[in-house]
Design an enzyme around this catalytic site. Structure first.
Site, PDB file in Angstrom:
ATOM      1  N   GLY A  44       0.810  -1.217   0.000  1.00 34.32           N
ATOM      2  CA  GLY A  44       0.000   0.000   0.000  1.00 34.32           C
ATOM      3  C   GLY A  44       0.842   1.265   0.000  1.00 34.32           C
ATOM      4  O   GLY A  44       0.519   2.241  -0.691  1.00 34.32           O
ATOM      5  N   CYS A  45       1.915   1.262   0.755  1.00 32.71           N
ATOM      6  CA  CYS A  45       2.774   2.455   0.852  1.00 32.71           C
ATOM      7  C   CYS A  45       3.507   2.712  -0.456  1.00 32.71           C
ATOM      8  O   CYS A  45       3.692   3.864  -0.856  1.00 32.71           O
ATOM      9  CB  CYS A  45       3.754   2.312   2.007  1.00 32.71           C
ATOM     10  SG  CYS A  45       2.909   2.194   3.607  1.00 32.71           S
ATOM     11  N   THR A  46       3.915   1.645  -1.119  1.00 28.14           N
ATOM     12  CA  THR A  46       4.576   1.799  -2.417  1.00 28.14           C
ATOM     13  C   THR A  46       3.588   2.337  -3.444  1.00 28.14           C
ATOM     14  O   THR A  46       3.906   3.255  -4.215  1.00 28.14           O
ATOM     15  CB  THR A  46       5.178   0.460  -2.879  1.00 28.14           C
ATOM     16  OG1 THR A  46       6.158   0.053  -1.914  1.00 28.14           O
ATOM     17  CG2 THR A  46       5.832   0.586  -4.242  1.00 28.14           C
ATOM     18  N   ALA A  49       3.071   6.058  -2.666  1.00 20.76           N
ATOM     19  CA  ALA A  49       4.238   6.862  -3.032  1.00 20.76           C
ATOM     20  C   ALA A  49       4.356   6.998  -4.549  1.00 20.76           C
ATOM     21  O   ALA A  49       4.626   8.085  -5.067  1.00 20.76           O
ATOM     22  CB  ALA A  49       5.507   6.242  -2.445  1.00 20.76           C
TER      23      ALA A  49
END
EC number: 1.11.1.24
Length: 156
Positions: A44-46, A49
């Site tokens: 999710g963070c990738t 970003a």
């Protein structure tokens, strides 16, 4: 979690290069999209970003600085930023001190939270969004809010 209409707390954190970043340095110059995320290189963070990366020019056209914050260290931020060619600032918030200042809630009381704040150039929070499960909505929602704000000065 801090709400719109609140003054954004000032802070100092280290960026991926180990240099000090101060929120106050952007005051009266740029709008800021300050987003907190749990961990570098997770799915999710990738995605979040990379979505900020892919829309970065539009954020710049809106006179906004994009700043990501997690508790990962500077070396981790450097690797994450290089791997995905992230053109914006990543800050290391060891222990989640700044996340606490902004009232970013933890998921299940354990996992660092995901929240996005749009701060206008006067330092006022204009938008606050909290959702662990919808990281891509943070990007689109932030853009919509920025488009309603007066563009910040593009002077450096």
């Amino acid at each position: 979690m801090l709400q719109p209409g609140t003054a954004a707390p000032d802070f100092e954190l280290k960026n991926a290069q180990g240099e000090t970043f101060r929120l106050a340095d952007l005051r009266n110059r740029k709008n800021v999209v300050l987003y907190f995320y749990p961990k570098n290189d997770t799915r999710g963070c990738t995605a979040e970003a990379c979505s900020f990366r892919d829309q970065f020019e539009i954020f710049q056209e809106q006179g906004a600085e994009v700043v990501g914050v997690s508790s990962d260290n500077s070396a981790s931020h450097q690797k994450f930023s290089a791997k995905y060619q992230l053109p914006f600032t990543l800050l290391s918030d060891p222990g989640g001190r700044v996340a606490k200042m902004y009232g970013v809630p933890k998921t299940l009381g354990l996992i660092p939270g995901r929240a996005t704040f749009v701060i206008d150039k006067s330092g006022e929070i204009k938008y606050a969004f909290n959702s662990q499960l919808k990281p891509l909505e943070h990007v689109q929602n932030a853009l919509k809010i920025l488009q309603q704000l007066p563009a910040a000065s593009t002077e450096q």
